[in-house]
Scaffold this active site. Structure first.
Site, mmCIF file in Angstrom:
data_model
loop_
_atom_site.group_PDB
_atom_site.id
_atom_site.type_symbol
_atom_site.label_atom_id
_atom_site.label_comp_id
_atom_site.label_asym_id
_atom_site.label_seq_id
_atom_site.Cartn_x
_atom_site.Cartn_y
_atom_site.Cartn_z
ATOM 1 C CG HIS A 1 -31.465 0.047 29.006
ATOM 2 N ND1 HIS A 1 -32.716 0.048 27.963
ATOM 3 C CD2 HIS A 1 -31.861 -0.753 30.293
ATOM 4 C CE1 HIS A 1 -33.219 -0.974 28.362
ATOM 5 N NE2 HIS A 1 -32.951 -1.419 29.683
ATOM 6 C CG HIS B 1 -31.751 -3.818 33.619
ATOM 7 N ND1 HIS B 1 -32.268 -2.973 34.060
ATOM 8 C CD2 HIS B 1 -32.001 -4.200 32.418
ATOM 9 C CE1 HIS B 1 -33.158 -2.495 33.310
ATOM 10 N NE2 HIS B 1 -32.891 -3.296 32.166
ATOM 11 C CB ALA C 1 -36.533 -4.471 33.566
ATOM 12 C CG HIS D 1 -37.433 -1.547 31.356
ATOM 13 N ND1 HIS D 1 -37.874 -2.586 31.432
ATOM 14 C CD2 HIS D 1 -36.026 -1.410 31.129
ATOM 15 C CE1 HIS D 1 -36.994 -3.462 30.849
ATOM 16 N NE2 HIS D 1 -35.766 -2.848 30.725
ATOM 17 C CE1 TYR E 1 -40.380 -6.794 30.115
ATOM 18 C CE2 TYR E 1 -37.895 -6.765 29.636
ATOM 19 C CZ TYR E 1 -39.146 -6.905 30.443
ATOM 20 O OH TYR E 1 -38.599 -7.389 31.921
ATOM 21 C CG HIS F 1 -35.035 -2.244 24.142
ATOM 22 N ND1 HIS F 1 -33.887 -2.542 24.304
ATOM 23 C CD2 HIS F 1 -35.525 -2.247 25.330
ATOM 24 C CE1 HIS F 1 -33.651 -3.255 25.218
ATOM 25 N NE2 HIS F 1 -34.587 -3.004 26.092
ATOM 26 C CD GLU G 1 -32.477 -5.025 28.305
ATOM 27 O OE1 GLU G 1 -33.561 -4.907 28.646
ATOM 28 O OE2 GLU G 1 -32.265 -5.824 27.144
#
Length: 334
Positions: free
Chosen positions: A6, A8, A67, A174, A190, A219, A279
């Site tokens: 995960h 980004h 996201a 997400h 989120y 998460h 993340e």
């Protein structure tokens, strides 16, 4: 090997945001992006991620567009499509530049009130033409306002589930943007939606109808590991499959930032259903004053869990990801 499931592209080149600005300015006349970005300009913003990988001992990133910038609540379906294509094309370029470190994960051109039949074709393009291995799916396309998005347990989503199974790729649930001023985007909205999506999916017949579907809840599922008996009790009350069994039908990523929470998640759902995740770079890309390390530096925290067997460690850091992201290429040294 450590696979981060995960991450980004939160450091994307400025040209991408310039295009978004053009979209906003010319909202009624959307045009497809024609970005002029050199390979060097694509690679340079990745220096931070690559250094973090090296410093933390992470070998591969499941890498997707930012996201919070998916912005499905904004503009027409065509605006969303053109923006999504631009974001996904950029991710594809990153993966091509760093094939031994990056596996591409796409966003989809979702739009309020528009069903999956109208936008799931982008998944075909990304997987078949660009080599993507998974996608992110927004459970609340309108950002909390009308038209509300149907429950992820409803048949409204079935065309997407069918395509995911056919292509043998997973989706990570997400959220993107909240228009509700009462909810902090990353710390409330989120987490609430990731929790909610798991609840809705696991009490539905989705996995009876799509037993090969692969869904990742990020998460740690929000509050679910901490409200375990509340979920169990509701399943008993409603005559549903025992929740502890239903919870093992999805996968849970471990971007939860502290040892005690990691341990609880693993104990609740089992090491064979947990994916290592940070993340990177995400909501808590900051230094923890108690440790002097970045909050997202989760490798030493995970390694400090001393009761895991070597087999369980391997599953969480590598084995489960290879199973879920089955399209990761053998030639990419995975």
């Amino acid at each position: 090997m450590i696979i981060d499931s995960h991450t980004h592209f939160t450091t994307a080149p400025a040209q991408l945001q310039a295009y978004r600005g053009q979209q906003i300015t010319n909202l009624a006349k959307p045009v497809r992006a024609k970005l002029t970005i050199s390979d060097e300009e694509v690679a340079r913003p990745m220096e931070g991620q690559l250094k973090r990988m090296q410093d933390c001992g992470i070998d591969r990133l499941m890498f997707s567009p930012q996201a919070g910038a998916m912005g499905h609540h904004f503009g027409s379906p065509l605006v969303s499509r053109y923006w999504t294509e631009a974001c996904n094309d950029l991710i594809a370029r990153v993966a091509k530049l760093f094939p031994d470190k990056i596996s591409p994960v796409c966003q989809l051109p979702q739009s309020p009130g528009v069903g999956p039949n109208e936008w799931a074709d982008e998944l075909d393009r990304c997987v078949n033409a660009l080599g993507f291995v998974g996608c992110n799916v927004n459970p609340d396309m309108a950002g909390g306002r009308e038209p509300l998005t149907p429950s992820m347990g409803s048949e409204w989503w079935y065309p997407l589930w069918e395509k995911l199974v056919k292509l043998d790729v997973p989706c990570t649930v997400h959220a993107s943007a909240s228009l509700n001023p009462a909810m902090h985007l990353t710390n409330a909205y989120y987490i609430a939606h990731h929790n909610s999506a798991a609840v809705e999916i696991l009490k539905s017949r989705v996995f009876k109808d799509f037993p090969k579907l692969k869904i990742i809840i990020p998460h740690g599922g929000g509050a679910i590991p901490f409200q375990w008996n509340r979920q169990r009790g509701m399943h008993v009350k409603e005559g549903l499959e025992p929740f502890e069994e239903a919870a093992r039908r999805v996968y849970w990523d471990m971007a939860i930032y502290d040892k005690e929470s990691m341990e609880l998640l693993i104990k609740r759902v089992g090491a064979d259903r947990v994916l290592f995740a940070t993340e990177m770079f995400g909501a808590v890309n900051a230094i923890d004053p108690k440790t002097g390390r970045n909050f997202e530096d989760l490798v030493p925290i995970f390694k400090s869990i001393d009761w895991l067997t070597e087999e369980e460690r391997h599953r969480i850091t590598e084995g489960n990801a290879k199973k879920v992201f089955s399209r990761m290429s053998a030639s990419a040294k995975v």
